[in-house]
Design a protein around this motif. Structure first.
Motif, mmCIF file in Angstrom:
data_model
loop_
_atom_site.group_PDB
_atom_site.id
_atom_site.type_symbol
_atom_site.label_atom_id
_atom_site.label_comp_id
_atom_site.label_asym_id
_atom_site.label_seq_id
_atom_site.Cartn_x
_atom_site.Cartn_y
_atom_site.Cartn_z
ATOM 1 N N LEU A 28 0.779 -1.269 -0.021
ATOM 2 C CA LEU A 28 -0.068 0.069 -0.011
ATOM 3 C C LEU A 28 0.995 1.221 -0.134
ATOM 4 C CD1 LEU A 28 -2.841 1.173 0.401
ATOM 5 C CD2 LEU A 28 -2.621 1.148 2.797
ATOM 6 N N TYR A 29 0.834 2.148 -0.937
ATOM 7 C CA TYR A 29 1.375 3.305 -1.011
ATOM 8 C C TYR A 29 0.715 4.451 -0.492
ATOM 9 C CZ TYR A 29 5.078 0.518 -3.421
ATOM 10 O OH TYR A 29 6.074 -0.370 -3.700
ATOM 11 N N LEU A 30 1.515 5.301 0.456
ATOM 12 C CA LEU A 30 0.558 6.323 1.074
ATOM 13 C C LEU A 30 1.321 7.514 0.781
ATOM 14 C CD1 LEU A 30 0.221 4.288 4.434
ATOM 15 C CD2 LEU A 30 -1.846 5.072 3.185
ATOM 16 N N CYS A 31 0.176 8.697 0.625
ATOM 17 C CA CYS A 31 0.733 10.012 0.738
ATOM 18 C C CYS A 31 0.152 10.602 1.767
ATOM 19 C CB CYS A 31 0.384 10.329 -0.800
ATOM 20 S SG CYS A 31 0.450 12.228 -0.907
ATOM 21 N N ALA A 32 1.416 11.479 2.293
ATOM 22 C CA ALA A 32 0.815 12.247 3.487
ATOM 23 C C ALA A 32 1.225 13.884 3.178
ATOM 24 C CB ALA A 32 1.587 12.046 4.775
ATOM 25 N N SER A 33 0.499 14.522 3.560
ATOM 26 C CA SER A 33 0.623 16.046 3.391
ATOM 27 C C SER A 33 0.980 16.975 4.654
ATOM 28 C CB SER A 33 -0.195 16.735 2.466
ATOM 29 O OG SER A 33 -1.544 16.978 3.059
ATOM 30 N N THR A 34 1.622 18.026 4.467
ATOM 31 C CA THR A 34 1.866 18.807 5.680
ATOM 32 C C THR A 34 1.869 20.329 5.380
ATOM 33 O OG1 THR A 34 3.538 17.239 6.384
ATOM 34 C CG2 THR A 34 3.560 19.304 7.590
ATOM 35 N N GLU A 35 1.285 21.129 6.365
ATOM 36 C CA GLU A 35 1.364 22.264 6.113
ATOM 37 C C GLU A 35 2.457 23.067 6.453
ATOM 38 O OE1 GLU A 35 -1.745 26.077 7.897
ATOM 39 O OE2 GLU A 35 -1.398 24.392 8.795
ATOM 40 N N ARG A 36 2.913 24.061 5.759
ATOM 41 C CA ARG A 36 4.326 24.750 6.012
ATOM 42 C C ARG A 36 4.642 24.737 7.367
ATOM 43 N NH1 ARG A 36 6.539 29.409 2.028
ATOM 44 N NH2 ARG A 36 5.418 27.808 0.634
ATOM 45 N N LEU A 37 5.876 24.576 7.775
ATOM 46 C CA LEU A 37 6.661 24.910 8.992
ATOM 47 C C LEU A 37 5.759 23.900 10.060
ATOM 48 C CD1 LEU A 37 7.522 28.431 9.059
ATOM 49 C CD2 LEU A 37 8.674 26.551 8.412
ATOM 50 N N SER A 38 5.118 22.959 9.848
ATOM 51 C CA SER A 38 4.249 22.242 10.504
ATOM 52 C C SER A 38 4.854 20.794 10.684
ATOM 53 C CB SER A 38 3.004 21.728 10.175
ATOM 54 O OG SER A 38 2.215 20.844 11.135
ATOM 55 N N ASP A 39 4.731 19.893 11.667
ATOM 56 C CA ASP A 39 5.168 18.510 11.975
ATOM 57 C C ASP A 39 4.055 17.538 11.867
ATOM 58 O OD1 ASP A 39 5.748 18.931 15.741
ATOM 59 O OD2 ASP A 39 3.768 19.129 14.256
ATOM 60 N N THR A 40 2.729 18.139 11.538
ATOM 61 C CA THR A 40 1.702 17.114 11.368
ATOM 62 C C THR A 40 1.523 16.493 10.163
ATOM 63 O OG1 THR A 40 0.581 18.125 13.523
ATOM 64 C CG2 THR A 40 -0.788 16.738 12.258
ATOM 65 N N GLN A 41 1.534 15.398 10.036
ATOM 66 C CA GLN A 41 1.231 14.686 8.774
ATOM 67 C C GLN A 41 -0.079 14.103 8.475
ATOM 68 O OE1 GLN A 41 4.255 12.425 7.052
ATOM 69 N NE2 GLN A 41 6.057 13.639 7.701
ATOM 70 N N TYR A 42 -1.016 14.357 7.596
ATOM 71 C CA TYR A 42 -2.257 13.639 7.081
ATOM 72 C C TYR A 42 -2.102 13.056 5.925
ATOM 73 C CZ TYR A 42 -3.917 17.516 10.405
ATOM 74 O OH TYR A 42 -3.781 18.362 11.446
ATOM 75 N N PHE A 43 -2.775 11.531 6.128
ATOM 76 C CA PHE A 43 -2.561 10.540 5.294
ATOM 77 C C PHE A 43 -3.730 10.639 4.212
ATOM 78 C CE2 PHE A 43 1.333 8.129 5.987
ATOM 79 C CZ PHE A 43 1.774 9.010 7.234
ATOM 80 N N GLY A 44 -3.476 10.149 3.193
ATOM 81 C CA GLY A 44 -4.485 9.785 2.066
ATOM 82 C C GLY A 44 -4.926 8.429 2.370
ATOM 83 N N PRO A 45 -5.915 7.782 1.410
ATOM 84 C CA PRO A 45 -6.380 6.636 1.782
ATOM 85 C C PRO A 45 -5.382 5.361 1.028
ATOM 86 C CG PRO A 45 -7.327 7.637 -0.133
ATOM 87 C CD PRO A 45 -6.585 8.669 0.482
ATOM 88 N N GLY A 46 -4.297 5.841 0.177
ATOM 89 C CA GLY A 46 -3.590 4.891 -0.357
ATOM 90 C C GLY A 46 -3.847 4.170 -1.869
ATOM 91 N N THR A 47 -2.706 3.825 -2.293
ATOM 92 C CA THR A 47 -2.861 3.011 -3.434
ATOM 93 C C THR A 47 -2.472 1.731 -3.342
ATOM 94 O OG1 THR A 47 -2.796 4.911 -5.080
ATOM 95 C CG2 THR A 47 -2.267 2.673 -5.938
ATOM 96 N N ARG A 48 -3.242 0.854 -3.570
ATOM 97 C CA ARG A 48 -2.625 -1.031 -3.354
ATOM 98 C C ARG A 48 -2.222 -1.156 -4.791
ATOM 99 N NH1 ARG A 48 -1.542 -3.878 0.668
ATOM 100 N NH2 ARG A 48 -3.447 -3.188 1.716
ATOM 101 N N LEU A 49 -0.917 -1.542 -4.596
ATOM 102 C CA LEU A 49 -0.257 -1.950 -5.809
ATOM 103 C C LEU A 49 0.096 -3.307 -5.659
ATOM 104 C CD1 LEU A 49 1.442 -1.644 -8.486
ATOM 105 C CD2 LEU A 49 3.222 -1.094 -7.266
ATOM 106 N N THR A 50 -0.213 -4.073 -6.658
ATOM 107 C CA THR A 50 -0.007 -5.699 -6.842
ATOM 108 C C THR A 50 0.875 -5.757 -7.893
ATOM 109 O OG1 THR A 50 -2.163 -6.138 -5.672
ATOM 110 C CG2 THR A 50 -1.001 -7.995 -6.749
ATOM 111 N N VAL A 51 2.092 -6.653 -7.566
ATOM 112 C CA VAL A 51 3.002 -6.936 -8.724
ATOM 113 C C VAL A 51 2.973 -8.454 -9.026
ATOM 114 C CG1 VAL A 51 5.349 -6.723 -9.577
ATOM 115 C CG2 VAL A 51 4.400 -4.937 -8.245
ATOM 116 N N LEU A 52 2.500 -9.006 -10.036
ATOM 117 C CA LEU A 52 2.514 -10.302 -10.362
ATOM 118 C C LEU A 52 3.790 -10.675 -11.408
ATOM 119 C CD1 LEU A 52 -1.164 -10.475 -11.577
ATOM 120 C CD2 LEU A 52 -0.292 -10.927 -9.123
#
Lengths: 112, 113
Positions: free
Chosen positions: A88-112
């Motif tokens: 699961l690949y997760l992206c998180a964003s942060t406001e400038r000069l903040s330490d708090t990260q908010y995550f998205g729902p993710g992308t589930r990657l399957t490699v066969l």
């Protein structure tokens, strides 16, 4: 106010292929971080983008690369996919000069 | 680099009981400690965080304590409810204008009615 969004939700690829994942940060956030979460594990830091440049990078090979656009959205690219890249690949964003990260729902990657 | 250990890996409680999850970190320079809740098929959701200038923080049924000397911090959930069932992750970071998170391996909390 929309939260962090990611696309696509799911993706299936075969070994050796390349993949691009996308992320849009929360409104007002200018920093984007990417994490890989293997099944049953905690997220692992891949890299962080700020002002369209890679600011910090975790212990991931060069096959993992990214980009940040002027509107702060970001892409994660993985080349020469391996079975072990399935996660699961997760992206998180942060406001400038903040330490708090908010995550998205993710992308589930399957490699066969 | 930073290393975060989290215990237990699974925790089963009865509804109404309290639950405690513990984490230790290795880098004494770490100064920001968030906790995330992750439900099946979803991304991690921030539930509470604490910074190194504070020893304890509480938000309704959830509290976090930090012991900088021992380099450990804990999540306390009181009056647990079935909807508290999820995987909980602790994380640590060094904030210096920006931060990246090092996560523990997670605790699966199961609250039985």
């Amino acid at each position: 106010d929309a939260g962090v969004t990611q696309s696509p939700t799911h993706l299936i690829k075969t070994r050796g292929q390349q993949v691009t994942l996308r992320c849009s940060p929360k409104s007002g956030h200018d920093t984007v971080s990417w994490y890989q979460q293997a099944l049953g594990q905690g997220p692992q830091f891949i890299f962080q983008y700020y002002e369209e440049e890679e600011r910090q990078r975790g212990n991931f090979p060069d096959r993992f690369s990214g980009h940040q656009f002027p509107n702060y959205s970001s892409e994660l690219n993985v080349n020469a996919l391996l079975l072990g890249d399935s996660a699961l690949y997760l992206c998180a964003s942060t406001e400038r000069l903040s330490d708090t990260q908010y995550f998205g729902p993710g992308t589930r990657l399957t490699v066969l | 680099g930073e290393n975060v250990e989290q215990h237990p890996s699974t925790l089963s409680v009865q509804e109404g009981d309290s639950a405690v999850i513990k984490c230790t970190y290795s880098d004494s320079a770490s100064n920001y400690f968030p906790w995330y809740k992750q439900e099946l098929g979803k991304g991690p959701q921030l539930i509470i965080d604490i910074r190194s200038n504070v020893g304890e923080k509480k938000d309704q049924r959830i509290a976090v304590t930090l012991n900088k000397t021992a380099k450990h911090f804990s999540l306390h959930i009181t009056e647990t409810q079935p909807e508290d069932s999820a995987v909980y992750f602790c994380a640590a970071s060094i904030y210096s204008g920006y931060s990246t998170l090092t996560f523990g391996k997670g605790t699966m909390l199961l609250v039985s009615p």
